[in-house]
Write an enzyme that holds these catalytic residues in place. Structure first.
Site, short mmCIF file in Angstrom:
data_model
loop_
_atom_site.label_atom_id
_atom_site.label_comp_id
_atom_site.label_asym_id
_atom_site.label_seq_id
_atom_site.Cartn_x
_atom_site.Cartn_y
_atom_site.Cartn_z
N GLU A 11 0.94 -1.35 -0.02
CA GLU A 11 -0.03 0.02 0.01
C GLU A 11 0.81 1.33 -0.11
O GLU A 11 0.64 2.18 -0.71
CB GLU A 11 -0.83 0.10 1.08
CG GLU A 11 -2.10 -0.96 1.06
CD GLU A 11 -1.74 -2.43 1.37
OE1 GLU A 11 -0.73 -2.78 1.61
OE2 GLU A 11 -2.73 -3.14 0.93
N ASP B 1 -9.07 -0.28 6.22
CA ASP B 1 -8.25 -0.96 7.03
C ASP B 1 -6.85 -1.01 6.65
O ASP B 1 -5.66 -0.61 7.57
CB ASP B 1 -8.56 -2.44 7.58
CG ASP B 1 -9.91 -2.43 7.81
OD1 ASP B 1 -10.52 -2.72 9.28
OD2 ASP B 1 -10.78 -2.30 7.03
N PHE B 2 -6.26 -1.55 5.51
CA PHE B 2 -5.25 -1.16 5.11
C PHE B 2 -4.50 -0.14 4.62
O PHE B 2 -3.11 0.07 4.52
CB PHE B 2 -5.10 -2.39 3.94
CG PHE B 2 -5.57 -3.63 4.25
CD1 PHE B 2 -5.07 -4.55 5.22
CD2 PHE B 2 -6.59 -4.36 3.40
CE1 PHE B 2 -5.54 -5.52 5.63
CE2 PHE B 2 -7.28 -5.45 3.66
CZ PHE B 2 -6.71 -6.24 5.06
N HIS C 297 -11.25 -5.37 8.86
CA HIS C 297 -12.05 -5.40 7.66
C HIS C 297 -13.31 -4.59 7.91
O HIS C 297 -14.13 -4.86 7.23
CB HIS C 297 -12.29 -6.81 7.04
CG HIS C 297 -11.25 -7.58 6.66
ND1 HIS C 297 -10.52 -8.23 7.51
CD2 HIS C 297 -10.72 -7.61 5.29
CE1 HIS C 297 -9.37 -8.90 6.64
NE2 HIS C 297 -9.58 -8.58 5.19
#
Ligand code: TPP
Lengths: 331, 332
Positions: A67, A92-93, A134
């Site tokens: 990311e 979330d990421f 998530h």
């Protein structure tokens, strides 16, 4: 809600996002997509299904699982004149890209005048039994970082119009799209091109007694609560922020000046959330017009739990709004 | 490489110009250090003393339309890209006439029009950004190249690895470099990584790599030229490890007692400017009187800059409120 000329058939919140991307890519060849599995697979939620075939592998880029790396790459491409739209598979990421977003994208223009016109789409929120990694609502992390714009639509119309506006904006915009709404919310959309300007809240229900200030999936809970309360003669006004930064203080203030009572409702954790900031603003600027305590409804300060009863306990419910409104009305 | 080969591969004018920028970098940074010691520059000052050949070498190898996302000791690259000594000193002094108008200090400056990305403190953050600029060139089919790098310390960051991997997968026109100057602040290479050559990190990404004498401006220039040519051909990224030594402390407040003196004595003999001057003599391109004239010229250039910077106004406090957001919808 917005009056719509020439409404077409109903589209879902998810289709509205997909349409916005498609139309912007067709309108402006600088717009391109990148993210994990956005190509052949069409994205984890299938928002970009068919895009690879239509636009080719240099406008719909499947990225390595990194990311920070691909958000950084989007920043570089944006500075060179392209208009990247990055998909976080799950909001979330975005923590993995936090550094690139807050330190590079957010500060470049302030430091040395380089605009970073890019959008990060972040599917966020709970209610889908995603568990602690998530289901997060990470907007609070970025609410505190000057230089970013934050968007969180609640309807297909807003989802489409705000995404188009975000893509056309010369700043880094994080677009929080609510996973729970993807296939549950539908409405008719105008045929012609439209944008919903960033920085403008929308009164989703006009009311006289209590202002509920909210955004994202919680807008629908507030509308449900308002419906339930009509029988009791309590008239809620539901203000959908739509954009968290820039925050539309005018609309918030004028609603609260009218109703004199306020509930701040969000799905992000309570401490240090957007509601806390709005409460402080109201205390600073609207103290005289308040006829009751500022009430906040938000999940407790825990990660989002997995098991259905735990998650249900975590998330705000219509009944929470109803009982808070009753108390406040009696105040 | 012997002198005759260099004479064949690098034009005389280019060699002389690189020598000029080596001298200018040294003179400017010495002046900056002096101003810092006098307390006239606040904040941190990080110099390239002893490492000037790297930025001068690679920036000289690039074309005007190429882009640089520099490392924090790349003063030479700013100078070659046309940042004047006055602008640079104004930046260090926090003046309104500096490239960031006082918003940021020291080498944290950039200018898109001159193809230089602003440096971000978070080491290696600019590497993915550089890869993204290269991605833009690739998408548009332009033959432009990006040059970016970090130190041996910065090469431990995830962003370094994420950028290298992405660029390799997509064969982006970018050249990555590492200035291996043996220390990251006080941390020696052996505590930074369990390999002795940073270049080995490139293997993991299927990227060709090369070890280059970072104190030899001709070697840096030629290695950069090779890597740039590969990138321009569409063959993807290359990794260059420039071996060198940081001759000053991490920043000018750091006496660097952790570095063995003998090591510094050794590297002093490899000073990149003296090395370049030896080469110029051997090539028959220049002699002592020429070097003296260059020294004089760069001294004037630096003093003109000091004058400009000192006479420039400081920004007014409320100017700090400007520029958080870009406006003018979609005009960028
Ligand atoms: C991500 C990050 N962590 C820590 C620092 C603080 N810091 C600045 S320079 C430096 C050492 C850098 O070493 P290296 O990359 O080898 O470059 P050098 O300064 O030796 O040229 C450190 C730890 C930083 N700037 N960024």
């Amino acid at each position: 809600m917005v009056a719509m000329a020439q409404a077409t058939e109903e589209v879902s919140y998810l289709e509205a996002i997909s349409q916005a991307l498609d139309e912007e890519m067709a309108r402006d060849e600088r717009v391109f997509l990148m993210g994990e599995d956005v190509g052949t697979y069409g994205g984890a939620f299938k928002i970009t299904e068919g895009f690879l075939q239509k636009y080719g592998e240099w406008r719909v880029l499947d990225t390595p699982l990194a990311e920070s790396g691909f958000v950084g790459a989007a920043i570089g491409a944006a500075m060179m004149g392209l208009r990247p739209v990055v998909e976080m598979q799950f909001a979330d990421f975005i923590s993995c890209a936090f550094d690139q977003i807050t330190e590079v994208a957010a500060k470049n223009h302030y430091r040395w005048g380089a605009a970073v016109p890019m959008v990060i789409r972040a599917p966020f929120g709970g209610g889908v039994h995603g568990g602690p990694f998530h289901s997060e609502c990470p907007e609070g992390w970025f609410f505190h970082s000057p230089g970013l714009k934050l968007v969180a639509p609640s309807t297909p119309y807003d989802a489409k119009g705000l995404l188009k506006a975000a893509i056309r904006d010369p700043n880094p915009v994080i677009y929080f799209e609510h996973k729970f709404l993807y296939r549950r919310i539908k409405s008719a959309l105008p045929k012609e091109d439209f944008v919903v300007p960033l920085g403008k809240a929308d009164v989703k229900r006009v009311g006289n007694d209590i202002s509920v200030i909210t955004y994202g999936a919680m807008v629908h809970l507030a509308l449900e609560a308002a419906q339930a309360l009509t029988k009791e003669g309590i008239d809620l006004e539901v203000v959908d922020l739509r954009t968290l930064i820039p925050l539309d203080k005018e609309t918030i203030y004028s609603s609260v000046r009218k109703t004199s009572k306020v509930i701040l409702l969000h799905e992000d954790n309570k401490t240090g959330g957007i509601g806390a900031e709005i409460a402080a603003l109201l205390a600073e600027d609207c103290f005289d017009c308040l006829d009751g305590p500022i009430v906040r409804i938000a999940p407790p300060d825990t990660p989002v739990p997995f098991s259905p009863p735990l998650e249900e306990f975590f998330l705000p419910k219509t009944s929470d709004i109803v009982s808070a409104a009753r108390k406040l009305a009696a105040y | 490489m012997d002198v005759a080969d260099i004479a064949k591969e690098i034009k005389r004018d280019d060699m002389l110009q690189m020598h000029h920028y080596l001298r200018l970098t040294r003179a400017l940074e010495e002046r900056i250090t002096a101003l810092y010691r006098q307390g006239r520059i606040v904040g941190g000052v990080y110099t390239s003393h002893g490492m000037e050949a790297i930025a001068v070498g690679y920036a000289s190898a690039l074309e005007r339309d190429d882009v640089i996302a520099p490392y924090h000791r790349d003063m030479g690259a700013f100078l070659i890209r046309g940042f004047t000594t006055g602008e640079i000193l104004a930046q260090y002094l926090g003046k309104r006439t500096g490239p960031t108008k006082g918003k940021d200090g020291n080498v944290h400056m950039g200018d898109l029009r001159r193809g230089v990305f602003g440096f971000v403190s978070h080491l290696a953050d600019n590497l993915p950004v550089a890869a993204g600029a290269a991605l833009a060139f690739k998408i548009r089919g332009e033959s432009r190249v990006v040059f970016t790098g970090t130190g041996d310390g910065g090469s431990s960051r995830g962003d370094f690895h994420e950028a290298m991997n992405f660029a390799a997968v997509r064969k982006l026109p970018v050249v990555f470099f590492c200035t291996n100057n043996q220390y990251a602040y006080s941390t020696p290479l052996r505590l930074q990584m369990a390999i002795s050559n940073v270049v080995d990190r490139a293997k993991a990404y299927g990227m060709p790599g090369e070890i280059v004498d970072g104190n030899d401006v001709a070697a840096v220039y030629l290695a950069a030229k090779r890597a740039i040519a590969i990138a321009r051909e569409g063959e993807g990224p290359t990794f260059l490890e420039f071996k060198t030594m940081r001759m000053h402390g991490h920043s000018e407040h750091d006496p660097a007692k952790y570095v063995p003196r003998e090591l510094l004595e050794d590297w002093k003999k490899k000073d990149p400017i003296l090395k370049a001057e030896r080469l110029l003599r051997e090539l028959g391109y220049a002699e002592e009187s020429y070097f003296q004239r260059v020294a004089e010229r760069v001294k004037n250039e630096v003093e003109t800059g000091v004058e400009f910077a000192e006479q420039s106004p400081l920004p007014e406090g409320p100017e700090m409120l400007e520029g958080v957001f870009a406006d003018g919808a979609d005009s960028y």
